[in-house]
Design a protein around this motif. Structure first.
Motif, PDB file in Angstrom:
ATOM      1  N   MET A   1     -36.527 -13.467  42.987  1.00 28.95           N
ATOM      2  CA  MET A   1     -37.100 -14.016  41.752  1.00 28.95           C
ATOM      3  C   MET A   1     -36.015 -14.103  40.681  1.00 28.95           C
ATOM      4  N   THR A   2     -35.901 -15.251  40.016  1.00 31.40           N
ATOM      5  CA  THR A   2     -34.884 -15.431  38.985  1.00 31.40           C
ATOM      6  C   THR A   2     -35.285 -14.703  37.707  1.00 31.40           C
ATOM      7  N   GLN A   3     -34.305 -14.560  36.806  1.00 32.37           N
ATOM      8  CA  GLN A   3     -34.615 -13.936  35.516  1.00 32.37           C
ATOM      9  C   GLN A   3     -35.696 -14.713  34.781  1.00 32.37           C
ATOM     10  N   ALA A   4     -35.577 -16.036  34.771  1.00 29.70           N
ATOM     11  CA  ALA A   4     -36.558 -16.857  34.070  1.00 29.70           C
ATOM     12  C   ALA A   4     -37.951 -16.677  34.676  1.00 29.70           C
ATOM     13  N   GLU A   5     -38.013 -16.561  35.987  1.00 29.54           N
ATOM     14  CA  GLU A   5     -39.298 -16.378  36.651  1.00 29.54           C
ATOM     15  C   GLU A   5     -39.922 -15.033  36.300  1.00 29.54           C
ATOM     16  N   VAL A   6     -39.102 -13.996  36.190  1.00 26.36           N
ATOM     17  CA  VAL A   6     -39.600 -12.677  35.789  1.00 26.36           C
ATOM     18  C   VAL A   6     -40.224 -12.745  34.403  1.00 26.36           C
ATOM     19  N   TYR A   7     -39.505 -13.357  33.469  1.00 30.80           N
ATOM     20  CA  TYR A   7     -40.014 -13.465  32.097  1.00 30.80           C
ATOM     21  C   TYR A   7     -41.282 -14.309  32.061  1.00 30.80           C
TER      22      TYR A   7
ATOM     23  N   GLY B   1     -41.609 -16.629  26.771  1.00 32.72           N
ATOM     24  CA  GLY B   1     -41.038 -17.962  26.763  1.00 32.72           C
ATOM     25  C   GLY B   1     -41.998 -19.093  26.473  1.00 32.72           C
ATOM     26  N   GLN B   2     -43.087 -18.817  25.771  1.00 29.39           N
ATOM     27  CA  GLN B   2     -44.011 -19.894  25.430  1.00 29.39           C
ATOM     28  C   GLN B   2     -43.378 -20.832  24.389  1.00 29.39           C
TER      29      GLN B   2
ATOM     30  N   GLU C   1     -34.996 -17.624  23.196  1.00 31.26           N
ATOM     31  CA  GLU C   1     -36.004 -18.555  23.705  1.00 31.26           C
ATOM     32  C   GLU C   1     -37.181 -17.823  24.338  1.00 31.26           C
ATOM     33  N   GLN C   2     -36.927 -16.676  24.945  1.00 31.57           N
ATOM     34  CA  GLN C   2     -38.001 -15.932  25.595  1.00 31.57           C
ATOM     35  C   GLN C   2     -38.882 -15.179  24.602  1.00 31.57           C
ATOM     36  N   LYS C   3     -38.306 -14.744  23.460  1.00 31.77           N
ATOM     37  CA  LYS C   3     -39.033 -13.796  22.608  1.00 31.77           C
ATOM     38  C   LYS C   3     -39.247 -14.232  21.163  1.00 31.77           C
TER      39      LYS C   3
END
Length: 208
Positions: A1-7, A13-14, A187-189
């Protein structure tokens, strides 16, 4: 699982809508940070060039514009932890050329310049009241460095209730990996991360 997928799986990341009215904050684009032999390097010069276009558009659209500078007292009385951690920053005094905003981004009448001795442009300054009084909802952010004063200012912008919009090619860092990591984190938070061209295209119909 990639970092982006985990987040993404955990709900991070909305996307945020680009809500006018917009304001612009340019963080620490001063001569010292434009110079690789002082505090600059990597992609900062390119970010400054892109921000020239951004600032021109902001003025045409009559957005409130604000700038920050790191300025320590001549006797270093306000140096604090930041000054002890990075003592070379104490060279940035009110009248030293390194602390002056680069000529191509020089503020004009009616634009705010805040002086600070910590990373965030909001902490201990009148930036938030300036933006609130002018009705700003979304704060477009450019400046240096992405992993330091930009990120700190974005977190505080969000904490004040402004929607941060960081333009990835208008922010720069002396090292590219912290730059990339910080944009991912923002971007995630904390806000939206867009390139300048995409942002201008999405907002050209509603100038904000």
């Amino acid at each position: 699982m990639t970092q982006a997928e985990v987040y993404n799986r955990q709900g991070f990341g909305q996307s945020l809508q680009l809500r006018p009215p917009f304001g612009l904050l340019i963080v620490d684009f001063v001569n010292g940070f434009a110079d690789p032999d002082q505090f600059g390097g990597e992609n900062i010069s390119e970010a400054i060039r892109n921000t020239i276009t951004l600032l021109r558009v902001a003025r045409i659209r009559e957005w409130p514009c604000a700038f920050s500078r790191i300025v320590f007292a001549d006797d270093d009385a306000d140096s604090g932890v930041f000054g002890r951690k990075v003592p070379s920053l104490l060279a940035l005094k009110e009248n030293t050329p390194a602390s002056a905003i680069v000529d191509d981004l020089a503020p004009i009448s009616g634009e705010l310049v805040v002086r600070k001795t910590v990373p965030s442009a909001f902490f201990g300054t009148n930036l938030a009241p300036f933006l609130i009084e002018r009705g700003v909802k979304s704060l477009v952010v450019a400046g240096a460095v992405t992993s330091g004063c930009v990120r700190a200012s974005v977190v505080d912008a969000m904490s004040w209730g402004f929607q941060p919009i960081v333009l990835s090619d208008c922010v720069g860092d002396r090292a590219i990996e912290p730059h990339k990591a910080s944009l991912f984190d923002i971007e995630q938070k904390y806000g939206e991360v867009l390139q300048l061209a995409e942002f201008l295209k999405r907002t050209e119909m509603g100038a904000g």
